[in-house]
Design a protein around this motif. Structure first.
Motif, mmCIF file in Angstrom:
data_model
loop_
_atom_site.group_PDB
_atom_site.id
_atom_site.type_symbol
_atom_site.label_atom_id
_atom_site.label_comp_id
_atom_site.label_asym_id
_atom_site.label_seq_id
_atom_site.Cartn_x
_atom_site.Cartn_y
_atom_site.Cartn_z
ATOM 1 N N PHE A 84 0.608 -8.566 6.367
ATOM 2 C CA PHE A 84 1.929 -7.983 6.141
ATOM 3 C C PHE A 84 2.254 -7.076 7.314
ATOM 4 C CE2 PHE A 84 -1.299 -5.693 3.654
ATOM 5 C CZ PHE A 84 -1.263 -4.427 4.243
ATOM 6 N N SER A 85 3.530 -6.755 7.477
ATOM 7 C CA SER A 85 3.940 -5.813 8.514
ATOM 8 C C SER A 85 4.006 -4.420 7.917
ATOM 9 C CB SER A 85 5.291 -6.203 9.114
ATOM 10 O OG SER A 85 6.312 -6.151 8.138
ATOM 11 N N LYS A 141 7.497 -4.620 15.152
ATOM 12 C CA LYS A 141 6.812 -4.023 14.015
ATOM 13 C C LYS A 141 5.316 -4.160 14.213
ATOM 14 C CE LYS A 141 9.913 -3.742 10.124
ATOM 15 N NZ LYS A 141 10.012 -3.882 8.663
ATOM 16 N N ALA A 142 4.595 -3.182 13.698
ATOM 17 C CA ALA A 142 3.143 -3.306 13.661
ATOM 18 C C ALA A 142 2.783 -4.193 12.480
ATOM 19 C CB ALA A 142 2.500 -1.937 13.513
ATOM 20 N N ALA A 143 1.804 -5.049 12.655
ATOM 21 C CA ALA A 143 1.407 -5.969 11.594
ATOM 22 C C ALA A 143 -0.092 -5.898 11.366
ATOM 23 C CB ALA A 143 1.808 -7.400 11.947
ATOM 24 N N ARG A 167 5.515 5.033 4.559
ATOM 25 C CA ARG A 167 6.492 5.599 3.634
ATOM 26 C C ARG A 167 7.783 4.776 3.654
ATOM 27 N NH1 ARG A 167 6.682 11.431 5.129
ATOM 28 N NH2 ARG A 167 4.501 11.244 4.449
ATOM 29 N N GLY A 168 8.311 4.478 2.475
ATOM 30 C CA GLY A 168 9.586 3.777 2.379
ATOM 31 C C GLY A 168 9.519 2.295 2.676
ATOM 32 N N LEU A 169 8.324 1.738 2.778
ATOM 33 C CA LEU A 169 8.204 0.304 3.056
ATOM 34 C C LEU A 169 8.599 -0.514 1.831
ATOM 35 C CD1 LEU A 169 4.799 0.189 4.984
ATOM 36 C CD2 LEU A 169 7.104 0.161 5.954
ATOM 37 N N GLN A 170 9.266 -1.623 2.076
ATOM 38 C CA GLN A 170 9.689 -2.518 1.007
ATOM 39 C C GLN A 170 8.893 -3.823 1.093
ATOM 40 O OE1 GLN A 170 11.840 -1.496 -1.361
ATOM 41 N NE2 GLN A 170 11.868 0.448 -0.239
ATOM 42 N N PRO A 171 8.229 -4.226 -0.001
ATOM 43 C CA PRO A 171 7.441 -5.464 0.038
ATOM 44 C C PRO A 171 8.209 -6.664 0.570
ATOM 45 C CG PRO A 171 6.959 -4.265 -1.970
ATOM 46 C CD PRO A 171 8.085 -3.533 -1.299
ATOM 47 N N SER A 172 9.494 -6.786 0.212
ATOM 48 C CA SER A 172 10.287 -7.939 0.658
ATOM 49 C C SER A 172 10.378 -8.003 2.173
ATOM 50 C CB SER A 172 11.692 -7.879 0.057
ATOM 51 O OG SER A 172 12.356 -6.678 0.444
ATOM 52 N N MET A 190 8.074 -6.370 4.229
ATOM 53 C CA MET A 190 6.704 -6.399 4.752
ATOM 54 C C MET A 190 6.155 -7.814 4.855
ATOM 55 S SD MET A 190 5.187 -3.158 2.630
ATOM 56 C CE MET A 190 3.512 -3.236 3.276
ATOM 57 N N ILE A 191 6.573 -8.693 3.957
ATOM 58 C CA ILE A 191 6.050 -10.061 3.981
ATOM 59 C C ILE A 191 6.983 -11.015 4.708
ATOM 60 C CG2 ILE A 191 4.819 -9.634 1.831
ATOM 61 C CD1 ILE A 191 6.855 -11.382 0.392
ATOM 62 N N ARG A 192 8.068 -10.476 5.279
ATOM 63 C CA ARG A 192 9.044 -11.318 5.975
ATOM 64 C C ARG A 192 9.207 -10.934 7.436
ATOM 65 N NH1 ARG A 192 14.391 -9.739 3.895
ATOM 66 N NH2 ARG A 192 14.189 -8.178 5.565
#
Length: 327
Positions: free
Chosen positions: A122-123, A260-262, A296-301, A303-305
């Motif tokens: 994930f990112s 983005k860092a991944a 902080r504030g990361l959204q799964p949608s 992070m996986i896209r």
């Protein structure tokens, strides 16, 4: 008769002890089985990569049974990605453009060939192009960079020179600087020798904050049709917004774009190990975000896209499908 009974009781007792001992012998190895040891390649000890990797690693080991995890300080992607490929590391942090180069065997990895075993998890945090202008320089929007004296970090130089409309700019006063020259760039900006400094950096950045405390600055808005086209044309870039009040005196949010860092792994790492790590991270994301602003504030949608430039690891896919995030 009495002797016979005693002998039978003794045989029964010894048989019971044998069975009990054998049973204990069978269960002892399982109870004392060694934990799975995972190694996490990060970055320099003072940087985001190490702090994020160390937090995720320690939290995972403490919050799950059967795992140990150690974060290692490294020279960043140059060390992380080859060591992941060789099996020395199980997880690494790397920026999206580095991940793509490793996957395709280009750039720094040209002589090493494509890494077909590389997989995404994930990112995490954004590393946007951040343009810091001195207040009074007349620079607030991307087109205002035309004809100005701008110092560019190496990664920022590559991005700025990709801007579609840049061919019409006067870039004669654009110069690239080395990472070791950061203090000199702050001094030059605050003294008026240059108008702006452009860096690819996660926020909050200690360097940007120290600059804001040294002299009044503003962050330059990087948005518009040209930038939309640039971002849409590659999977390594995504849009980002630097929130208001992250830096002293910068009271409005700033739209920009960048990498983005991944978190990456390898097909050599078991699906079950990756599944356990991904599951723990997402289920504890709010608590992890309280401990590090990069989470902080990361959204799964997202992070996986966003910036998923290499295929997802099967262990990660398993968890995402369970959650209904992917088909």
């Amino acid at each position: 008769m009495f002797k016979t009974l005693c002998r039978k009781q003794l045989v029964y007792l010894l048989s019971s002890l044998f069975i009990l001992t054998a049973t204990m012998g069978l269960i002892t190895p399982t109870a004392q089985a060694a934990d799975t040891k995972l190694t996490f390649g990060t970055g320099g000890k003072g940087g985001y990569y190490f702090r994020v990797g160390d937090l995720l690693c320690k939290s995972f080991a403490q919050g799950t049974d059967g795992f140990k995890c150690r974060a290692r300080t490294t020279d960043g992607p140059r060390e992380n990605l080859p060591n992941l490929r060789s099996g020395k590391f199980d997880f690494v942090v790397a920026r999206s453009d580095w991940a793509k180069s490793a996957r395709g065997g280009s750039g720094f990895f040209k002589g090493k060939g494509a890494d077909s075993s590389l997989r995404s998890l994930f990112s995490i945090h954004s590393e946007p192009l951040t343009v810091i202008a001195r207040k009074g320089s007349g620079i607030s929007l991307v087109n205002d960079l035309d004809g100005k004296r701008v110092k560019l970090g190496v990664s920022a130089s590559r991005l700025v020179r990709q801007l579609p409309h840049q061919a019409n700019w006067d870039t004669s006063a654009f110069n690239t600087f080395r990472p070791g020259d950061l203090s000199a760039q702050r001094k030059a900006l605050c003294s008026g020798e240059i108008d702006a400094v452009a860096r690819v950096v996660a926020y909050p950045s200690g360097w940007v904050q120290k600059t804001a405390q040294t002299c009044p600055i503003q962050l330059v808005e990087l948005s518009g049709r040209q930038i939309n086209s640039l971002v849409a044309g590659t999977d390594t870039l995504s849009k980002a917004t630097i929130p208001a009040n992250v830096y002293t005196g910068v009271t409005r949010s700033t739209m920009t774009f960048g990498y983005k860092a991944a978190l990456l792994s390898s097909t050599n790492v078991s699906d079950n190990d990756v599944y356990a790590f991904v599951k723990f991270t997402f289920e504890n994301l709010p608590q992890l975000g309280q401990q590090n602003p990069a989470l902080r504030g990361l959204q799964p949608s997202e992070m996986i896209r966003d910036s998923m430039v290499v295929p997802l690891h099967p262990g990660a896919v398993r968890y995402y499908r369970e959650q209904g995030w992917i088909k």
